[in-house]
Design a protein around this motif. Structure first.
Motif, PDB file in Angstrom:
ATOM      1  N   ALA A  51      55.953  59.588  14.462  1.00  8.28           N
ATOM      2  CA  ALA A  51      55.137  58.623  13.708  1.00  8.28           C
ATOM      3  C   ALA A  51      55.075  59.020  12.235  1.00  8.28           C
ATOM      4  O   ALA A  51      55.177  58.158  11.348  1.00  8.28           O
ATOM      5  CB  ALA A  51      53.735  58.552  14.306  1.00  8.28           C
ATOM      6  N   LEU A  52      54.913  60.321  11.952  1.00 10.72           N
ATOM      7  CA  LEU A  52      54.870  60.799  10.566  1.00 10.72           C
ATOM      8  C   LEU A  52      56.158  60.445   9.835  1.00 10.72           C
ATOM      9  O   LEU A  52      56.133  59.942   8.706  1.00 10.72           O
ATOM     10  CB  LEU A  52      54.708  62.326  10.539  1.00 10.72           C
ATOM     11  N   LYS A  53      57.287  60.685  10.472  1.00 11.90           N
ATOM     12  CA  LYS A  53      58.574  60.427   9.838  1.00 11.90           C
ATOM     13  C   LYS A  53      58.803  58.918   9.666  1.00 11.90           C
ATOM     14  O   LYS A  53      59.406  58.481   8.683  1.00 11.90           O
ATOM     15  CB  LYS A  53      59.711  61.056  10.645  1.00 11.90           C
ATOM     16  N   ARG A  54      58.303  58.133  10.629  1.00 10.99           N
ATOM     17  CA  ARG A  54      58.448  56.678  10.529  1.00 10.99           C
ATOM     18  C   ARG A  54      57.676  56.161   9.312  1.00 10.99           C
ATOM     19  O   ARG A  54      58.133  55.280   8.588  1.00 10.99           O
ATOM     20  CB  ARG A  54      57.934  56.018  11.808  1.00 10.99           C
ATOM     21  N   LEU A  55      56.477  56.738   9.064  1.00  8.51           N
ATOM     22  CA  LEU A  55      55.664  56.324   7.934  1.00  8.51           C
ATOM     23  C   LEU A  55      56.310  56.683   6.602  1.00  8.51           C
ATOM     24  O   LEU A  55      56.101  56.018   5.604  1.00  8.51           O
ATOM     25  CB  LEU A  55      54.275  56.962   8.013  1.00  8.51           C
ATOM     26  N   ARG A  56      57.072  57.772   6.575  1.00  9.81           N
ATOM     27  CA  ARG A  56      57.710  58.233   5.342  1.00  9.81           C
ATOM     28  C   ARG A  56      58.919  57.374   4.967  1.00  9.81           C
ATOM     29  O   ARG A  56      59.336  57.377   3.825  1.00  9.81           O
ATOM     30  CB  ARG A  56      58.190  59.679   5.495  1.00  9.81           C
ATOM     31  N   ARG A  57      59.516  56.690   5.960  1.00 11.75           N
ATOM     32  CA  ARG A  57      60.720  55.912   5.721  1.00 11.75           C
ATOM     33  C   ARG A  57      60.453  54.761   4.753  1.00 11.75           C
ATOM     34  O   ARG A  57      59.395  54.109   4.826  1.00 11.75           O
ATOM     35  CB  ARG A  57      61.237  55.329   7.031  1.00 11.75           C
TER      36      ARG A  57
END
Length: 140
Positions: free
Chosen positions: A131-137
């Motif tokens: 989820a963290l990485k998805r938000l950074r995209r």
């Protein structure tokens, strides 16, 4: 110095089964290195020994197979200036080698699996990182 070689509390190798050879060492010793036979070679015939019980002898022969030449193992020591110290070093190395060779095999590992809580925690952590990485995209 001379006498039987004590490997473990129950295993002692008689002096008669140990064979020594001495030669000039390439190690430390200054000018004396050219005149003194300080390198010590200790040979022990594992295959013909009577000091080891049959079970331990078989275990040692199996584990030391790569180092044996005609059933005998040779240890060379030349790190000291004196022949006596090199003899002691060779004896210590042989004793340690035999100790490891006749040691009982380690106990088999009992297969286990992670607890349900550990599995759930790992998956929750993976979801959180995802989820963290998805938000950074950056959205395209």
């Amino acid at each position: 110095m001379p006498g039987p070689l004590i490997v473990t509390a129950s295993v002692t190798i008689p002096e008669a089964e140990l064979s020594w050879r001495f030669s000039r060492s390439s190690g430390p010793g200054g000018q004396g290195v050219n005149t003194t036979d300080s390198r010590a070679e200790l040979t022990y015939d594992v295959a013909a020994t009577t000091a080891l019980p049959p079970a331990l002898k078989a275990r040692a022969l199996t584990r030391l197979a790569a180092r044996l030449v005609d059933g005998a193992i040779t240890i060379a020591a030349s790190e000291y200036r004196s022949q006596l110290r090199n003899r002691e070093a060779a004896e210590m190395r042989l004793a340690q080698l035999l100790r490891e060779a006749i040691a009982p095999p380690p106990r088999k590992r009992r297969p286990t699996k992670p607890s349900r809580g550990a599995v759930e925690h790992r998956l929750a952590t993976k979801r959180h990182r995802s989820a963290l990485k998805r938000l950074r995209r950056a959205d395209d």
